[in-house]
Design a protein around this motif. Structure first.
Motif, PDB file in Angstrom:
ATOM      1  N   PHE A 139       0.840  -1.201   0.000  1.00 49.20           N
ATOM      2  CA  PHE A 139       0.000   0.000   0.000  1.00 49.20           C
ATOM      3  C   PHE A 139       0.882   1.261   0.000  1.00 49.20           C
ATOM      4  CE2 PHE A 139      -2.101   3.477   2.178  1.00 49.20           C
ATOM      5  CZ  PHE A 139      -3.339   3.531   1.542  1.00 49.20           C
ATOM      6  N   CYS A 140       1.899   1.263   0.853  1.00 50.06           N
ATOM      7  CA  CYS A 140       2.786   2.430   0.958  1.00 50.06           C
ATOM      8  C   CYS A 140       3.570   2.646  -0.338  1.00 50.06           C
ATOM      9  CB  CYS A 140       3.729   2.270   2.145  1.00 50.06           C
ATOM     10  SG  CYS A 140       2.886   2.477   3.717  1.00 50.06           S
ATOM     11  N   ASP A 141       3.969   1.566  -0.997  1.00 49.69           N
ATOM     12  CA  ASP A 141       4.671   1.694  -2.281  1.00 49.69           C
ATOM     13  C   ASP A 141       3.777   2.366  -3.320  1.00 49.69           C
ATOM     14  OD1 ASP A 141       7.002   0.650  -1.339  1.00 49.69           O
ATOM     15  OD2 ASP A 141       6.666  -1.381  -2.106  1.00 49.69           O
ATOM     16  N   GLN A 142       2.502   1.961  -3.325  1.00 52.30           N
ATOM     17  CA  GLN A 142       1.542   2.568  -4.263  1.00 52.30           C
ATOM     18  C   GLN A 142       1.432   4.074  -4.066  1.00 52.30           C
ATOM     19  OE1 GLN A 142      -2.373   0.956  -3.671  1.00 52.30           O
ATOM     20  NE2 GLN A 142      -1.796  -1.026  -4.557  1.00 52.30           N
ATOM     21  N   HIS A 143       1.537   4.497  -2.815  1.00 51.72           N
ATOM     22  CA  HIS A 143       1.310   5.909  -2.504  1.00 51.72           C
ATOM     23  C   HIS A 143       2.601   6.673  -2.210  1.00 51.72           C
ATOM     24  CE1 HIS A 143      -3.081   5.473  -2.383  1.00 51.72           C
ATOM     25  NE2 HIS A 143      -2.817   4.265  -1.929  1.00 51.72           N
ATOM     26  N   GLY A 144       3.741   6.020  -2.376  1.00 49.54           N
ATOM     27  CA  GLY A 144       5.025   6.688  -2.130  1.00 49.54           C
ATOM     28  C   GLY A 144       5.240   7.053  -0.670  1.00 49.54           C
ATOM     29  N   LEU A 145       4.789   6.191   0.235  1.00 47.40           N
ATOM     30  CA  LEU A 145       4.926   6.475   1.674  1.00 47.40           C
ATOM     31  C   LEU A 145       6.068   5.668   2.293  1.00 47.40           C
ATOM     32  CD1 LEU A 145       1.178   6.359   2.798  1.00 47.40           C
ATOM     33  CD2 LEU A 145       2.631   8.395   2.661  1.00 47.40           C
ATOM     34  N   ARG A 146       6.771   6.308   3.204  1.00 45.20           N
ATOM     35  CA  ARG A 146       7.797   5.615   3.979  1.00 45.20           C
ATOM     36  C   ARG A 146       7.168   4.878   5.152  1.00 45.20           C
ATOM     37  NH1 ARG A 146      11.068  10.533   3.727  1.00 45.20           N
ATOM     38  NH2 ARG A 146      12.964  10.052   2.559  1.00 45.20           N
ATOM     39  N   ILE A 147       7.876   3.865   5.647  1.00 44.09           N
ATOM     40  CA  ILE A 147       7.483   3.210   6.907  1.00 44.09           C
ATOM     41  C   ILE A 147       8.677   3.289   7.862  1.00 44.09           C
ATOM     42  CG2 ILE A 147       6.774   1.058   8.039  1.00 44.09           C
ATOM     43  CD1 ILE A 147       5.629   0.125   5.364  1.00 44.09           C
ATOM     44  N   ILE A 148       8.449   3.847   9.039  1.00 42.17           N
ATOM     45  CA  ILE A 148       9.480   3.841  10.090  1.00 42.17           C
ATOM     46  C   ILE A 148       8.976   2.930  11.209  1.00 42.17           C
ATOM     47  CG2 ILE A 148      10.799   5.205  11.755  1.00 42.17           C
ATOM     48  CD1 ILE A 148      11.549   5.880   8.856  1.00 42.17           C
ATOM     49  N   LEU A 149       9.822   1.974  11.560  1.00 46.55           N
ATOM     50  CA  LEU A 149       9.448   0.953  12.535  1.00 46.55           C
ATOM     51  C   LEU A 149      10.026   1.273  13.907  1.00 46.55           C
ATOM     52  CD1 LEU A 149       8.276  -2.036  12.864  1.00 46.55           C
ATOM     53  CD2 LEU A 149      10.613  -2.811  12.405  1.00 46.55           C
ATOM     54  N   ASP A 150       9.216   1.139  14.937  1.00 49.03           N
ATOM     55  CA  ASP A 150       9.764   1.122  16.287  1.00 49.03           C
ATOM     56  C   ASP A 150      10.124  -0.340  16.541  1.00 49.03           C
ATOM     57  OD1 ASP A 150      10.312   0.935  18.967  1.00 49.03           O
ATOM     58  OD2 ASP A 150       8.737   2.321  19.595  1.00 49.03           O
ATOM     59  N   ALA A 151      11.421  -0.639  16.364  1.00 50.82           N
ATOM     60  CA  ALA A 151      11.879  -2.034  16.431  1.00 50.82           C
ATOM     61  C   ALA A 151      12.406  -2.405  17.812  1.00 50.82           C
ATOM     62  CB  ALA A 151      12.953  -2.269  15.369  1.00 50.82           C
ATOM     63  N   THR A 152      12.023  -1.612  18.819  1.00 55.21           N
ATOM     64  CA  THR A 152      12.497  -1.859  20.178  1.00 55.21           C
ATOM     65  C   THR A 152      12.248  -3.295  20.638  1.00 55.21           C
ATOM     66  OG1 THR A 152      12.196   0.450  20.773  1.00 55.21           O
ATOM     67  CG2 THR A 152      12.154  -1.125  22.580  1.00 55.21           C
ATOM     68  N   ARG A 153      11.096  -3.842  20.225  1.00 57.65           N
ATOM     69  CA  ARG A 153      10.738  -5.197  20.647  1.00 57.65           C
ATOM     70  C   ARG A 153      10.475  -6.104  19.443  1.00 57.65           C
ATOM     71  NH1 ARG A 153       9.990  -4.972  26.001  1.00 57.65           N
ATOM     72  NH2 ARG A 153       9.503  -2.974  26.973  1.00 57.65           N
ATOM     73  N   ALA A 154      11.201  -5.822  18.356  1.00 56.29           N
ATOM     74  CA  ALA A 154      10.971  -6.569  17.114  1.00 56.29           C
ATOM     75  C   ALA A 154      11.401  -8.034  17.234  1.00 56.29           C
ATOM     76  CB  ALA A 154      11.688  -5.899  15.951  1.00 56.29           C
ATOM     77  N   VAL A 155      12.341  -8.327  18.133  1.00 60.59           N
ATOM     78  CA  VAL A 155      12.737  -9.731  18.302  1.00 60.59           C
ATOM     79  C   VAL A 155      11.579 -10.514  18.927  1.00 60.59           C
ATOM     80  CG1 VAL A 155      14.434 -11.329  19.269  1.00 60.59           C
ATOM     81  CG2 VAL A 155      15.161  -9.043  18.557  1.00 60.59           C
ATOM     82  N   GLU A 156      10.927  -9.912  19.922  1.00 63.43           N
ATOM     83  CA  GLU A 156       9.746 -10.546  20.522  1.00 63.43           C
ATOM     84  C   GLU A 156       8.671 -10.730  19.450  1.00 63.43           C
ATOM     85  OE1 GLU A 156       8.600  -7.864  23.669  1.00 63.43           O
ATOM     86  OE2 GLU A 156      10.463  -8.206  24.749  1.00 63.43           O
ATOM     87  N   ASN A 157       8.502  -9.705  18.611  1.00 64.69           N
ATOM     88  CA  ASN A 157       7.500  -9.795  17.547  1.00 64.69           C
ATOM     89  C   ASN A 157       7.835 -10.951  16.597  1.00 64.69           C
ATOM     90  OD1 ASN A 157       5.340  -7.472  16.217  1.00 64.69           O
ATOM     91  ND2 ASN A 157       5.987  -9.185  14.943  1.00 64.69           N
ATOM     92  N   ALA A 158       9.115 -11.064  16.237  1.00 67.14           N
ATOM     93  CA  ALA A 158       9.536 -12.138  15.332  1.00 67.14           C
ATOM     94  C   ALA A 158       9.263 -13.506  15.968  1.00 67.14           C
ATOM     95  CB  ALA A 158      11.017 -11.993  15.002  1.00 67.14           C
ATOM     96  N   TYR A 159       9.449 -13.596  17.262  1.00 64.23           N
ATOM     97  CA  TYR A 159       9.172 -14.854  17.953  1.00 64.23           C
ATOM     98  C   TYR A 159       7.678 -15.213  17.874  1.00 64.23           C
ATOM     99  CZ  TYR A 159       8.373 -18.215  21.676  1.00 64.23           C
ATOM    100  OH  TYR A 159       7.948 -19.317  22.374  1.00 64.23           O
ATOM    101  N   PHE A 160       6.818 -14.214  18.070  1.00 65.07           N
ATOM    102  CA  PHE A 160       5.368 -14.467  17.963  1.00 65.07           C
ATOM    103  C   PHE A 160       4.993 -14.909  16.544  1.00 65.07           C
ATOM    104  CE2 PHE A 160       4.563 -11.616  21.790  1.00 65.07           C
ATOM    105  CZ  PHE A 160       4.109 -12.655  22.590  1.00 65.07           C
ATOM    106  N   ILE A 161       5.654 -14.337  15.551  1.00 67.44           N
ATOM    107  CA  ILE A 161       5.403 -14.751  14.163  1.00 67.44           C
ATOM    108  C   ILE A 161       5.770 -16.228  14.009  1.00 67.44           C
ATOM    109  CG2 ILE A 161       6.260 -14.485  11.791  1.00 67.44           C
ATOM    110  CD1 ILE A 161       6.398 -11.409  12.394  1.00 67.44           C
ATOM    111  N   GLN A 162       6.926 -16.598  14.553  1.00 68.45           N
ATOM    112  CA  GLN A 162       7.345 -18.004  14.478  1.00 68.45           C
ATOM    113  C   GLN A 162       6.311 -18.923  15.141  1.00 68.45           C
ATOM    114  OE1 GLN A 162      10.069 -19.699  17.363  1.00 68.45           O
ATOM    115  NE2 GLN A 162      11.580 -19.996  15.735  1.00 68.45           N
TER     116      GLN A 162
END
Ligand code: PLP
Length: 366
Positions: free
Chosen positions: A212-235
């Motif tokens: 969606f952001c590519d279609q509209h030329g929008l950037r995404i900035i991630l708050d990756a403070t807890r991205a490892v925990e997020n990756a674990y939940f994905i797993q």
């Protein structure tokens, strides 16, 4: 639920570490503790740490460092410019998070300040999957207005949706239609979402947001403070991701975004520190010009060389599957105990915290 996790009646499980240092703590009586909390006006932020026997205020900066991290502290290169520990940190972030440019900051909020100042102009709108307190404040101080685009389930403490951090693309699209893409400097995503109770965003949702952001030329900035925990939940929860190393998932998760802000005091297992990482050369250049004003030179950003070394090593350890399973597992274990005791909590149990459903638990307090 993961069958490896301590089930009913199980006390604990085999932890992937051995304790070799202890910090003695003061033993207090119930009467003493009641006096301390009264004196503090029932505000836990006003207590003295030495009066608290079990401290559940926050995990922020409270991690015990590993022997490898402590050893790294002795290898601090405290030269003003070009510390070798910065290059170790840069390599660890590039390797595990995948962004091209790395700018160290004293904490996560330092990074939020810089990116907000550089990308947001007065009158802009900043959509986000809910918000973190300091993130939102920095966006507003820069003249932006926060717009919540998280799915409705995130606002319902009893919903057991596995990815309550997901973005509602309908809400995002409505905002773009209303204010135009030019009024949106970036989409501000958090993984996991602290305010929703430590809830993750799925890879599938993130891919859709990216498209969606590519279609509209929008950037995404991630708050990756807890991205490892997020990756674990994905797993653990996302179809097709079972058994995939958390390290791989983390790289893919970050690859859908243009930059990130991070507090090193959570996933990265240090007591202080943070960073900003971006892919865009121009944004990186502007950040390097600003970091020296507010934090410190671009190769230390408010951190001692030794602290950068500890964080570089913490990052490498944080993505190990055994580590993150135990880290999130202890939270689940605590959450289940609290739930068994009849206390209403936000569901599902978060990656880093158990959130009490205060409205349900204390309905007599307005
Ligand atoms: C802690 C935290 C921050 C702020 O980081 P500090 O290091 O405390 O400044 C930002 N976002 C999230 C998700 C956090 O948990």
């Amino acid at each position: 639920m993961n069958p490896q996790w301590p089930g009913e009646g199980r006390r604990s499980w085999a932890e992937p570490f051995r304790i070799k240092v202890v910090e003695p703590v003061k033993m207090t009586t119930r009467e003493e503790r009641e006096a301390f909390i009264r004196e503090a006006g029932y505000n836990t932020f006003l207590l003295r740490s030495e009066d608290v026997y079990i401290d559940l205020l926050t995990d922020s900066g409270t991690s015990a460092m590993s022997d490898y991290q402590w050893a790294g502290l002795m290898l601090g290169d405290e030269a003003y410019a070009g510390s070798k520990n910065f290059y170790h940190l840069e390599a660890a972030i590039r390797d595990h998070y995948g962004y091209r440019h790395v700018i160290p900051t004293h904490q996560g909020r330092g990074a939020e300040h810089l990116i907000s100042k550089i990308l947001i102009k007065p009158g802009d709108f900043v959509p986000g999957n809910m918000y973190f307190t300091t993130t939102r404040l920095h966006q507003e101080l820069a003249g932006g207005t926060f717009v919540d685009v998280i799915i409705d389930e995130a606002h319902d403490p009893s919903s057991v949706h596995p990815f309550k951090g997901n973005v509602d693309l309908g809400k995002l699209e409505a905002l773009v239609r209303k204010v135009g893409a030019h009024g949106i400097p970036y989409v501000s995503l958090a993984a996991t979402v602290n305010m929703a109770g430590g809830q993750p965003i799925s890879l599938t949702n993130l891919r859709e947001v990216r498209a969606f952001c590519d279609q509209h030329g929008l950037r995404i900035i991630l708050d990756a403070t807890r991205a490892v925990e997020n990756a674990y939940f994905i797993q653990q929860r996302e179809p097709g991701e079972t058994g995939r190393p958390v390290k791989d998932i983390l790289r893919e998760l970050c690859s859908y975004t243009d930059g990130c802000t991070v507090s090193g005091k959570k996933d990265a297992l240090v007591n202080i520190g943070g960073w900003l990482a971006v892919n865009d050369d121009q944004v990186a250049e502007e950040t390097r010009n600003l970091v020296v004003v507010y934090e410190g030179l671009q190769t230390y950003g408010g951190m001692a060389g030794r602290d950068m070394e500890a964080m570089a090593r913490g990052i490498v350890e944080s993505v190990q599957d055994d580590h993150i399973r135990a880290r999130v597992g202890q939270v689940e274990y605590l959450g289940k105990k609290i739930e068994d005791a009849g206390v209403p909590i936000v569901k599902p149990i978060g990656g880093h915290a158990v959130y009490l459903d205060a409205k349900a638990f204390l309905p007599h307090i307005p």
